[in-house]
Write a protein that holds these residues in place. Structure first.
Motif, PDB file in Angstrom:
ATOM      1  N   ARG A 151      -5.603   4.863  10.191  1.00  0.00           N
ATOM      2  CA  ARG A 151      -4.232   4.345  10.247  1.00  0.00           C
ATOM      3  C   ARG A 151      -4.155   2.921   9.697  1.00  0.00           C
ATOM      4  N   GLU A 152      -3.052   2.637   8.991  1.00  0.00           N
ATOM      5  CA  GLU A 152      -2.856   1.332   8.357  1.00  0.00           C
ATOM      6  C   GLU A 152      -1.941   0.428   9.176  1.00  0.00           C
ATOM      7  N   LYS A 168       0.837  -1.191   0.000  1.00  0.00           N
ATOM      8  CA  LYS A 168       0.000   0.000   0.000  1.00  0.00           C
ATOM      9  C   LYS A 168       0.876   1.247   0.000  1.00  0.00           C
ATOM     10  N   LYS A 177      -9.816   3.532  11.397  1.00  0.00           N
ATOM     11  CA  LYS A 177     -10.001   3.464   9.950  1.00  0.00           C
ATOM     12  C   LYS A 177      -8.945   4.280   9.219  1.00  0.00           C
ATOM     13  N   ALA A 202      -0.068   5.288   2.980  1.00  0.00           N
ATOM     14  CA  ALA A 202      -0.685   4.723   4.189  1.00  0.00           C
ATOM     15  C   ALA A 202      -0.251   5.541   5.403  1.00  0.00           C
ATOM     16  N   HIS A 209      -0.571  -4.933  12.274  1.00  0.00           N
ATOM     17  CA  HIS A 209      -1.334  -4.729  11.039  1.00  0.00           C
ATOM     18  C   HIS A 209      -2.617  -5.529  11.143  1.00  0.00           C
TER      19      HIS A 209
END
Length: 194
Positions: free
Chosen positions: A162-163, A96, A160, A99, A128
């Motif tokens: 933060r990855e 990704k 929602k 992010a 993660h």
């Protein structure tokens, strides 16, 4: 490497202590010189004024102590990092871009992660939502190009926006602004060669 640095620091500290011990306190030396002057002052009934002047000059020159100086060479210490290493033949697969990455609060230090391992904010691990435990991930700060390899050991972040959540050490290694709580990163999964 740490033993070399420790022995170097010990030598430097010993040198500084020796230098401080041999040089002493200048104010104390002046006081001792004043006492010597009083003791060596000739009696009032001395007949030759030249003798008294010469004896005072001798005490001044004799009382100045000579000290040896130690030259200390400045040595640049290289910061040793124990970031995770990957095989040079490994391939990186982009997971990704753009992010948001943040870091764990210190209150989680020592707690068990979702994988069962104890969390340590000084190691190179991350949380993660979907990547399997044990996956090695390269996280690159898109603003400055700094990157770090971390291992997925936990689930999260539960936001929602933060990855990925990095340990504080990993986050600070790539952050431009050490006071920021979030950076924009590119996440790449490390694929081991077959």
């Amino acid at each position: 490497m740490n033993t070399k640095i420790n022995s170097l620091l010990l030598v430097l500290l010993t040198s500084f202590a020796l230098l401080a011990f041999t040089s002493g306190n200048p104010q104390q030396k002046e006081k001792s010189q004043d006492k010597n002057k009083e003791k060596t002052t000739p009696a009032k009934d001395s007949k030759d004024p030249k003798e008294t002047k010469d004896s005072k000059d001798k005490t001044k020159t004799a009382a100045i102590p000579k000290t040896d100086t130690i030259a200390v060479k400045e040595i640049q210490v290289v910061k040793e990092t124990d970031t995770l290493q990957i095989d040079p033949n490994s391939k990186l697969k982009v997971y990704k871009k753009n992010a948001h990455a943040s870091y764990y609060h210190h209150k989680f230090n020592g707690r068990r992660t979702a994988s069962g391992k104890r969390f340590d904010n000084n190691k190179y691990t991350a949380a993660h939502k979907k990547l399997p435990f044990g996956t090695l991930v390269k996280v690159t700060n898109e603003a400055n190009g700094k990157s770090v390899i971390v291992e997925i050991t936990d689930r999260g972040p539960f936001s929602k926006v933060r990855e990925i959540d990095l340990t504080k050490r990993a986050f600070m290694d790539i952050a431009s602004n050490k006071k920021s709580g979030m950076v924009i990163v590119k996440i790449e999964v490390v694929e081991e060669p077959k």
